[in-house]
Design a protein around this motif. Structure first.
Motif, mmCIF file in Angstrom:
data_model
loop_
_atom_site.group_PDB
_atom_site.id
_atom_site.type_symbol
_atom_site.label_atom_id
_atom_site.label_comp_id
_atom_site.label_asym_id
_atom_site.label_seq_id
_atom_site.Cartn_x
_atom_site.Cartn_y
_atom_site.Cartn_z
ATOM 1 N N TYR A 3 0.691 -1.328 -0.012
ATOM 2 C CA TYR A 3 0.020 0.146 0.432
ATOM 3 C C TYR A 3 0.857 1.375 -0.217
ATOM 4 O O TYR A 3 0.362 2.303 -0.503
ATOM 5 C CB TYR A 3 -0.687 -0.199 1.575
ATOM 6 C CG TYR A 3 -1.889 -0.725 1.203
ATOM 7 C CD1 TYR A 3 -3.323 -0.482 0.330
ATOM 8 C CD2 TYR A 3 -1.352 -2.055 1.448
ATOM 9 C CE1 TYR A 3 -4.090 -2.100 -0.260
ATOM 10 C CE2 TYR A 3 -2.992 -3.690 1.206
ATOM 11 C CZ TYR A 3 -3.590 -3.074 0.894
ATOM 12 O OH TYR A 3 -4.390 -4.499 0.543
ATOM 13 N N TYR A 6 1.776 1.358 -3.462
ATOM 14 C CA TYR A 6 0.901 2.550 -4.409
ATOM 15 C C TYR A 6 0.342 3.932 -4.234
ATOM 16 O O TYR A 6 0.306 5.048 -5.191
ATOM 17 C CB TYR A 6 -0.527 1.981 -3.962
ATOM 18 C CG TYR A 6 -0.787 0.403 -4.482
ATOM 19 C CD1 TYR A 6 -0.770 0.204 -5.600
ATOM 20 C CD2 TYR A 6 -1.541 -0.527 -3.311
ATOM 21 C CE1 TYR A 6 -0.781 -1.856 -5.390
ATOM 22 C CE2 TYR A 6 -2.335 -1.819 -3.873
ATOM 23 C CZ TYR A 6 -1.851 -2.243 -5.143
ATOM 24 O OH TYR A 6 -2.252 -3.170 -5.756
ATOM 25 N N ALA A 48 -6.724 4.985 -3.916
ATOM 26 C CA ALA A 48 -7.941 4.974 -3.474
ATOM 27 C C ALA A 48 -7.256 3.241 -3.016
ATOM 28 O O ALA A 48 -7.962 2.863 -2.240
ATOM 29 C CB ALA A 48 -9.330 4.619 -4.641
ATOM 30 N N LEU A 49 -6.358 3.173 -3.673
ATOM 31 C CA LEU A 49 -5.538 1.245 -3.473
ATOM 32 C C LEU A 49 -5.350 1.336 -1.958
ATOM 33 O O LEU A 49 -5.138 0.949 -0.873
ATOM 34 C CB LEU A 49 -5.249 0.302 -4.365
ATOM 35 C CG LEU A 49 -5.924 0.728 -5.244
ATOM 36 C CD1 LEU A 49 -4.939 -0.248 -6.566
ATOM 37 C CD2 LEU A 49 -6.786 -0.818 -4.727
ATOM 38 N N LEU A 51 -5.588 3.651 0.485
ATOM 39 C CA LEU A 51 -6.140 3.966 1.710
ATOM 40 C C LEU A 51 -7.137 3.085 2.165
ATOM 41 O O LEU A 51 -7.755 2.635 3.070
ATOM 42 C CB LEU A 51 -6.650 5.095 0.831
ATOM 43 C CG LEU A 51 -6.447 6.673 0.675
ATOM 44 C CD1 LEU A 51 -8.391 7.203 0.049
ATOM 45 C CD2 LEU A 51 -6.041 7.104 1.941
ATOM 46 N N LYS A 52 -7.107 1.743 1.307
ATOM 47 C CA LYS A 52 -7.293 0.182 2.090
ATOM 48 C C LYS A 52 -6.490 0.296 3.317
ATOM 49 O O LYS A 52 -7.443 -0.572 4.018
ATOM 50 C CB LYS A 52 -7.040 -1.119 1.538
ATOM 51 C CG LYS A 52 -8.042 -0.588 -0.283
ATOM 52 C CD LYS A 52 -7.448 -1.491 -1.116
ATOM 53 C CE LYS A 52 -9.388 -2.769 -0.423
ATOM 54 N NZ LYS A 52 -8.866 -3.460 -2.242
ATOM 55 N N LYS A 53 -5.393 0.063 2.977
ATOM 56 C CA LYS A 53 -4.627 0.376 4.647
ATOM 57 C C LYS A 53 -3.765 1.663 5.471
ATOM 58 O O LYS A 53 -3.587 1.372 6.403
ATOM 59 C CB LYS A 53 -3.498 -0.790 4.271
ATOM 60 C CG LYS A 53 -3.495 -1.874 3.850
ATOM 61 C CD LYS A 53 -4.587 -2.847 5.096
ATOM 62 C CE LYS A 53 -5.532 -4.148 4.161
ATOM 63 N NZ LYS A 53 -6.075 -4.693 5.154
ATOM 64 N N GLU A 55 -3.885 5.346 7.006
ATOM 65 C CA GLU A 55 -5.034 5.783 6.776
ATOM 66 C C GLU A 55 -4.815 7.814 6.532
ATOM 67 O O GLU A 55 -3.629 7.892 5.689
ATOM 68 C CB GLU A 55 -4.562 6.842 8.580
ATOM 69 C CG GLU A 55 -4.704 5.559 9.675
ATOM 70 C CD GLU A 55 -4.075 6.505 10.732
ATOM 71 O OE1 GLU A 55 -4.255 7.292 11.075
ATOM 72 O OE2 GLU A 55 -4.328 5.646 12.111
ATOM 73 N N VAL A 56 -5.811 7.844 6.176
ATOM 74 C CA VAL A 56 -6.531 9.003 5.530
ATOM 75 C C VAL A 56 -5.717 10.286 5.052
ATOM 76 O O VAL A 56 -5.240 10.582 4.020
ATOM 77 C CB VAL A 56 -8.742 9.341 5.093
ATOM 78 C CG1 VAL A 56 -8.431 10.010 5.962
ATOM 79 C CG2 VAL A 56 -8.301 9.815 3.478
#
Length: 107
Positions: A3, A6, A48-49, A51-53, A55-56
């Motif tokens: 992540y 990414y 977006a990928l 942000l799956k793991k 923190e925003v």
């Protein structure tokens, strides 16, 4: 780890997209304009990928901080934009802010 990769690629593609925005001369040159939209699309998908793991707040601080610093550097080096003490100080403060935002994750 994936992540974070990414996120890094999202930052780099956003920087390329922003550089193409400048090169497109106000969207009047076709290839840089097309590349700008493609790079931004890739960047948003990868963000977006990520942000799956991640923190925003952390991801966005890194994205915006590093992206801003890279774009300012590209502007100075590639487009011969001005460099001044206030501009340099601002870049240092942006990077310091990103570091400080990420220190909370270590505690």
């Amino acid at each position: 780890m994936l992540y974070w990769i990414y996120l890094l690629i999202a930052i780099l593609t956003e920087v390329v997209g922003t550089t193409m925005m400048k090169v497109s001369q106000g969207l009047t040159r076709l290839m840089p304009s097309v590349l700008m939209f493609v790079m931004y699309a890739i960047s948003f998908v990868l963000m977006a990928l990520a942000l799956k793991k991640i923190e925003v707040g952390t991801a966005y601080a890194i994205w915006s901080g590093l992206g801003t610093a890279l774009i300012a550097t590209i502007g100075i080096v590639a487009f011969r934009e001005s460099m001044s003490i206030p501009k340099l100080a601002g870049l240092v403060l942006i990077i310091a802010g990103v570091v400080l935002l990420n220190l909370k994750g270590a505690s």
